[in-house]
Scaffold this motif. Structure first.
Motif, PDB file in Angstrom:
ATOM      1  N   GLY A 362      -9.952 -29.921 -34.049  1.00  0.00           N
ATOM      2  CA  GLY A 362     -10.941 -30.455 -33.188  1.00  0.00           C
ATOM      3  C   GLY A 362     -10.549 -31.037 -31.848  1.00  0.00           C
ATOM      4  N   SER A 363      -9.231 -31.662 -31.746  1.00  0.00           N
ATOM      5  CA  SER A 363      -8.850 -32.470 -30.690  1.00  0.00           C
ATOM      6  C   SER A 363      -8.170 -31.623 -29.711  1.00  0.00           C
ATOM      7  CB  SER A 363      -7.686 -33.441 -31.345  1.00  0.00           C
ATOM      8  OG  SER A 363      -6.414 -32.739 -31.522  1.00  0.00           O
ATOM      9  N   GLY A 364      -8.105 -32.396 -28.410  1.00  0.00           N
ATOM     10  CA  GLY A 364      -7.462 -31.726 -27.428  1.00  0.00           C
ATOM     11  C   GLY A 364      -8.004 -30.450 -26.532  1.00  0.00           C
ATOM     12  N   ASP A 365      -9.529 -30.592 -26.549  1.00  0.00           N
ATOM     13  CA  ASP A 365     -10.193 -29.683 -26.098  1.00  0.00           C
ATOM     14  C   ASP A 365     -10.099 -29.476 -24.414  1.00  0.00           C
ATOM     15  OD1 ASP A 365     -12.295 -27.702 -26.165  1.00  0.00           O
ATOM     16  OD2 ASP A 365     -13.958 -28.835 -26.437  1.00  0.00           O
ATOM     17  N   THR A 366      -9.709 -28.293 -24.226  1.00  0.00           N
ATOM     18  CA  THR A 366      -9.028 -28.230 -22.798  1.00  0.00           C
ATOM     19  C   THR A 366      -9.666 -27.145 -22.184  1.00  0.00           C
ATOM     20  OG1 THR A 366      -6.869 -29.373 -23.532  1.00  0.00           O
ATOM     21  CG2 THR A 366      -7.050 -28.009 -21.169  1.00  0.00           C
ATOM     22  N   GLN A 367     -10.264 -26.961 -20.888  1.00  0.00           N
ATOM     23  CA  GLN A 367     -10.943 -25.815 -20.026  1.00  0.00           C
ATOM     24  C   GLN A 367      -9.681 -25.184 -19.508  1.00  0.00           C
ATOM     25  OE1 GLN A 367     -14.257 -26.884 -17.669  1.00  0.00           O
ATOM     26  NE2 GLN A 367     -14.186 -24.866 -16.743  1.00  0.00           N
ATOM     27  N   LEU A 368      -9.517 -23.698 -19.521  1.00  0.00           N
ATOM     28  CA  LEU A 368      -8.362 -23.124 -18.908  1.00  0.00           C
ATOM     29  C   LEU A 368      -8.825 -22.362 -17.702  1.00  0.00           C
ATOM     30  CD1 LEU A 368      -6.775 -21.774 -22.168  1.00  0.00           C
ATOM     31  CD2 LEU A 368      -6.379 -23.837 -20.885  1.00  0.00           C
ATOM     32  N   THR A 369     -10.043 -21.756 -17.394  1.00  0.00           N
ATOM     33  CA  THR A 369     -10.572 -20.996 -16.677  1.00  0.00           C
ATOM     34  C   THR A 369     -11.634 -21.831 -15.747  1.00  0.00           C
ATOM     35  OG1 THR A 369     -11.992 -19.846 -17.896  1.00  0.00           O
ATOM     36  CG2 THR A 369      -9.736 -18.773 -17.639  1.00  0.00           C
ATOM     37  N   GLU A 371     -13.023 -20.285 -12.304  1.00  0.00           N
ATOM     38  CA  GLU A 371     -13.537 -19.106 -11.255  1.00  0.00           C
ATOM     39  C   GLU A 371     -14.198 -18.087 -12.027  1.00  0.00           C
ATOM     40  OE1 GLU A 371     -11.763 -16.368  -7.636  1.00  0.00           O
ATOM     41  OE2 GLU A 371     -10.342 -17.631  -8.658  1.00  0.00           O
ATOM     42  N   GLY A 372     -15.448 -17.667 -11.507  1.00  0.00           N
ATOM     43  CA  GLY A 372     -16.019 -16.570 -12.306  1.00  0.00           C
ATOM     44  C   GLY A 372     -16.565 -16.915 -13.460  1.00  0.00           C
ATOM     45  N   SER A 373     -16.823 -15.880 -14.364  1.00  0.00           N
ATOM     46  CA  SER A 373     -17.194 -15.851 -15.766  1.00  0.00           C
ATOM     47  C   SER A 373     -16.028 -15.170 -16.532  1.00  0.00           C
ATOM     48  CB  SER A 373     -18.551 -15.227 -16.046  1.00  0.00           C
ATOM     49  OG  SER A 373     -18.893 -15.053 -17.245  1.00  0.00           O
ATOM     50  N   ASN A 374     -15.461 -15.999 -17.528  1.00  0.00           N
ATOM     51  CA  ASN A 374     -14.279 -15.371 -18.134  1.00  0.00           C
ATOM     52  C   ASN A 374     -14.659 -15.419 -19.814  1.00  0.00           C
ATOM     53  OD1 ASN A 374     -12.484 -15.694 -15.570  1.00  0.00           O
ATOM     54  ND2 ASN A 374     -13.795 -17.463 -15.784  1.00  0.00           N
ATOM     55  N   GLU A 375     -14.035 -14.179 -20.357  1.00  0.00           N
ATOM     56  CA  GLU A 375     -14.442 -13.961 -21.943  1.00  0.00           C
ATOM     57  C   GLU A 375     -13.408 -13.352 -22.573  1.00  0.00           C
ATOM     58  OE1 GLU A 375     -18.494 -13.092 -23.161  1.00  0.00           O
ATOM     59  OE2 GLU A 375     -18.571 -12.520 -20.891  1.00  0.00           O
ATOM     60  N   HIS A 376     -13.362 -13.228 -23.856  1.00  0.00           N
ATOM     61  CA  HIS A 376     -12.510 -12.458 -24.647  1.00  0.00           C
ATOM     62  C   HIS A 376     -10.863 -12.704 -24.652  1.00  0.00           C
ATOM     63  CE1 HIS A 376     -15.809 -10.140 -25.158  1.00  0.00           C
ATOM     64  NE2 HIS A 376     -16.035  -9.750 -23.905  1.00  0.00           N
ATOM     65  N   ALA A 377     -10.555 -14.161 -24.479  1.00  0.00           N
ATOM     66  CA  ALA A 377      -9.084 -14.476 -24.520  1.00  0.00           C
ATOM     67  C   ALA A 377      -8.463 -14.059 -25.614  1.00  0.00           C
ATOM     68  CB  ALA A 377      -9.028 -15.978 -24.031  1.00  0.00           C
ATOM     69  N   MET A 401      -2.768 -14.894 -18.309  1.00  0.00           N
ATOM     70  CA  MET A 401      -2.411 -16.286 -17.631  1.00  0.00           C
ATOM     71  C   MET A 401      -1.329 -16.905 -18.546  1.00  0.00           C
ATOM     72  SD  MET A 401      -5.851 -18.234 -18.357  1.00  0.00           S
ATOM     73  CE  MET A 401      -6.783 -18.313 -19.717  1.00  0.00           C
ATOM     74  N   ARG A 402      -0.830 -17.852 -18.489  1.00  0.00           N
ATOM     75  CA  ARG A 402      -0.234 -18.886 -19.138  1.00  0.00           C
ATOM     76  C   ARG A 402      -1.120 -19.303 -20.269  1.00  0.00           C
ATOM     77  NH1 ARG A 402       2.098 -20.166 -14.113  1.00  0.00           N
ATOM     78  NH2 ARG A 402       3.676 -18.558 -13.636  1.00  0.00           N
ATOM     79  N   SER A 403      -0.619 -20.018 -21.377  1.00  0.00           N
ATOM     80  CA  SER A 403      -1.670 -20.515 -22.245  1.00  0.00           C
ATOM     81  C   SER A 403      -2.156 -22.007 -21.962  1.00  0.00           C
ATOM     82  CB  SER A 403      -0.730 -20.942 -23.523  1.00  0.00           C
ATOM     83  OG  SER A 403       0.300 -21.539 -23.270  1.00  0.00           O
ATOM     84  N   ASP A 404      -1.649 -22.502 -20.694  1.00  0.00           N
ATOM     85  CA  ASP A 404      -2.127 -23.749 -20.198  1.00  0.00           C
ATOM     86  C   ASP A 404      -2.976 -23.466 -18.963  1.00  0.00           C
ATOM     87  OD1 ASP A 404      -0.516 -22.898 -18.108  1.00  0.00           O
ATOM     88  OD2 ASP A 404       0.822 -24.687 -18.037  1.00  0.00           O
ATOM     89  N   GLY A 405      -3.450 -22.189 -18.692  1.00  0.00           N
ATOM     90  CA  GLY A 405      -4.446 -21.658 -17.643  1.00  0.00           C
ATOM     91  C   GLY A 405      -3.615 -21.472 -16.318  1.00  0.00           C
ATOM     92  N   THR A 406      -2.299 -21.608 -16.171  1.00  0.00           N
ATOM     93  CA  THR A 406      -1.792 -21.382 -15.050  1.00  0.00           C
ATOM     94  C   THR A 406      -1.292 -19.832 -14.936  1.00  0.00           C
ATOM     95  OG1 THR A 406       0.491 -21.964 -15.826  1.00  0.00           O
ATOM     96  CG2 THR A 406      -1.005 -23.690 -14.701  1.00  0.00           C
ATOM     97  N   GLY A 407      -1.136 -19.458 -13.656  1.00  0.00           N
ATOM     98  CA  GLY A 407      -0.670 -18.043 -13.418  1.00  0.00           C
ATOM     99  C   GLY A 407      -1.696 -17.084 -13.584  1.00  0.00           C
ATOM    100  N   GLN A 408      -3.078 -17.478 -13.317  1.00  0.00           N
ATOM    101  CA  GLN A 408      -3.881 -16.263 -13.568  1.00  0.00           C
ATOM    102  C   GLN A 408      -3.671 -15.100 -12.495  1.00  0.00           C
ATOM    103  OE1 GLN A 408      -7.740 -18.006 -14.129  1.00  0.00           O
ATOM    104  NE2 GLN A 408      -6.937 -19.973 -14.961  1.00  0.00           N
ATOM    105  N   THR A 409      -3.600 -13.954 -13.231  1.00  0.00           N
ATOM    106  CA  THR A 409      -3.276 -12.762 -12.420  1.00  0.00           C
ATOM    107  C   THR A 409      -3.968 -11.514 -12.947  1.00  0.00           C
ATOM    108  OG1 THR A 409      -0.928 -13.651 -12.283  1.00  0.00           O
ATOM    109  CG2 THR A 409      -1.121 -11.256 -11.732  1.00  0.00           C
TER     110      THR A 409
END
Length: 427
Positions: A362-369, A371-377, A401-409
């Motif tokens: 339950g720790s380290g809750d981090t938002q990755l996206t 822009e827009g609406s994003n689902e089904h990771a 994208m990479r697991s840290d949210g960067t490189g969204q393609t």
């Protein structure tokens, strides 16, 4: 035959030319990215082939730019010698140009057949880190380059890349929701289902040879299991009501899913042949979207037992239920990382959804996206990348994208609505 027999008949087994054991960890000074150059492919014999050269460069550039540890630069060296082995080209020129890593490739084309040799160099130490040779047909060239990209990641990190893997997804290309496959970069799209109905929630077996998915093709939302090489299909569930969000267990023999056969949606475990093994939840709430931990001992799932959908975790026997998400009023679609260290989920925000990643405690809750609406990771097999669907461009499409949210393609092509991606094991 679908998938050309998974490409098992494409290129002959690669020959390892490096003689290396283990791997070398190469890092750049400070925190800068490693500067990687992709040298123009050389014709080792016979005439040059512009299409082969262009394909090699394009695939390497996409894979390595997306990979994360590398900054792929345009070649800055005008070579007087274009060989690919040490001593056949001027390594100091590449070093003087600021290159840390260099990919060299050479090929020989004979009709539709092509033989390709790849080599990866640490320019600073002038050491060869990886070398492979492949022989096959031109139509399989992209897969071969992806294969060496996997080898590059193995040489640099000790873990092979996922670049030869596939994405299964749902598309409206025919006007109906059918299941498709494509390479992780959006190439080589293949239609899997052709029933003219609604097909949802695909999931790969751990060996990558089968898909399960929910289909309305006979009226009821039933779970089906399909063998990809032959197209053989079996109906897994026979109960009326919803049979949705099926997920293969890590052992490949069991499936967790949500079924409403007893009134409301509960989590069950079936054998992959459809025999009921266990009912895991028993309450008046809606329980859906089970996701196995990589060791098969725990299952994350969605429940509205507290009023609004939240992510919970329980043992694979249904015991020791605990709430995972405590932020946000509406959280759905959990998926456990293959490494076991993170769980992705989607949170409703501002009229849409955003993807988050959280530790299993339950720790380290981090938002990755954002822009827009994003689902089904969904995770890649190495746990370093994610595929997801997004409406940021208007029509829903598949992104990676990479697991840290960067490189969204964006990797979807065309104007169809594409959703529900799931990443295959390595093929």
């Amino acid at each position: 035959m679908l998938l050309l027999l998974f490409s098992f008949v494409l290129f002959v087994a690669p020959r390892d030319l490096s003689g290396q054991q283990g791997y070398l960890e190469v890092s750049a000074p400070g925190n800068r990215l490693l500067q990687m150059a992709i040298a123009p492919p050389a014709a080792l014999s016979g005439a040059a082939d512009a299409e082969v050269s262009r394909t090699i460069i394009d695939v390497f550039r996409f894979d390595m730019s997306f990979a994360g540890p590398f900054a792929v630069s345009e070649p800055k060296v005008a070579e007087s010698r274009s060989g690919i082995r040490i001593g056949e080209f001027d390594m100091p020129s590449w070093r003087n140009a600021g290159t840390d890593l260099l990919i060299k490739s050479g090929y020989v084309v004979s009709g539709d057949a092509v033989s390709i040799e790849f080599r990866l160099y640490d320019v600073l130490t002038e050491k060869e880190l990886a070398a492979k040779r492949y022989t096959g047909s031109k139509r399989d060239l992209r897969r071969v380059v992806h294969t060496f990209s996997d080898d590059v990641m193995s040489a640099m990190t000790g873990i092979r890349g996922p670049f030869t893997s596939k994405l299964a997804f749902v598309s409206t290309a025919t006007g109906n929701k059918e299941i498709y496959l494509m390479d992780y970069d959006g190439q080589n799209v293949q239609r899997i289902t052709k029933n003219g109905s609604i097909n949802l929630y695909p999931d790969f077996s751990p060996n990558g040879r089968e898909l399960i998915y929910t289909s309305y093709k006979k009226g009821n939302p039933d779970l089906y299991r399909r063998e990809l090489s032959s197209g053989a299909e079996a109906k897994v569930t026979t109960a009326r009501g919803t049979n949705i969000t099926g997920a293969f267990a890590p052992d490949g023999n069991r499936i967790a899913l949500s079924m409403s056969k007893d009134g409301n949606a509960e989590i069950y475990i079936l054998s992959k042949e459809g025999k009921q093994l266990a009912r895991l939840t028993t309450n008046d709430a809606i329980d859906i979207a089970p996701a196995w931990s990589p060791d098969g001992q725990q299952i994350a799932f969605v429940s509205d037992r507290l009023g609004k959908p939240q992510i919970f975790i329980m043992g694979a026997d249904g015991k020791n239920v605990r709430r995972l998400t405590t932020s946000g009023a509406y959280n759905v679609s959990p998926r456990w990382s293959p490494r076991g260290d993170r769980i992705t989920y989607c949170r409703q925000m501002n009229g849409g959804f955003q993807i988050f990643s959280i530790n299993p405690d339950g720790s380290g809750d981090t938002q990755l996206t954002r822009e827009g609406s994003n689902e089904h990771a969904r995770w890649s097999s190495d746990g370093r990348y994610l595929a997801f669907s997004s409406k940021r461009g208007g029509r829903e499409a598949i992104y990676i994208m990479r697991s840290d949210g960067t490189g969204q393609t964006k990797v979807s092509r065309g104007g169809n609505a594409d959703s529900h991606p799931v990443w295959s094991p390595r093929w």
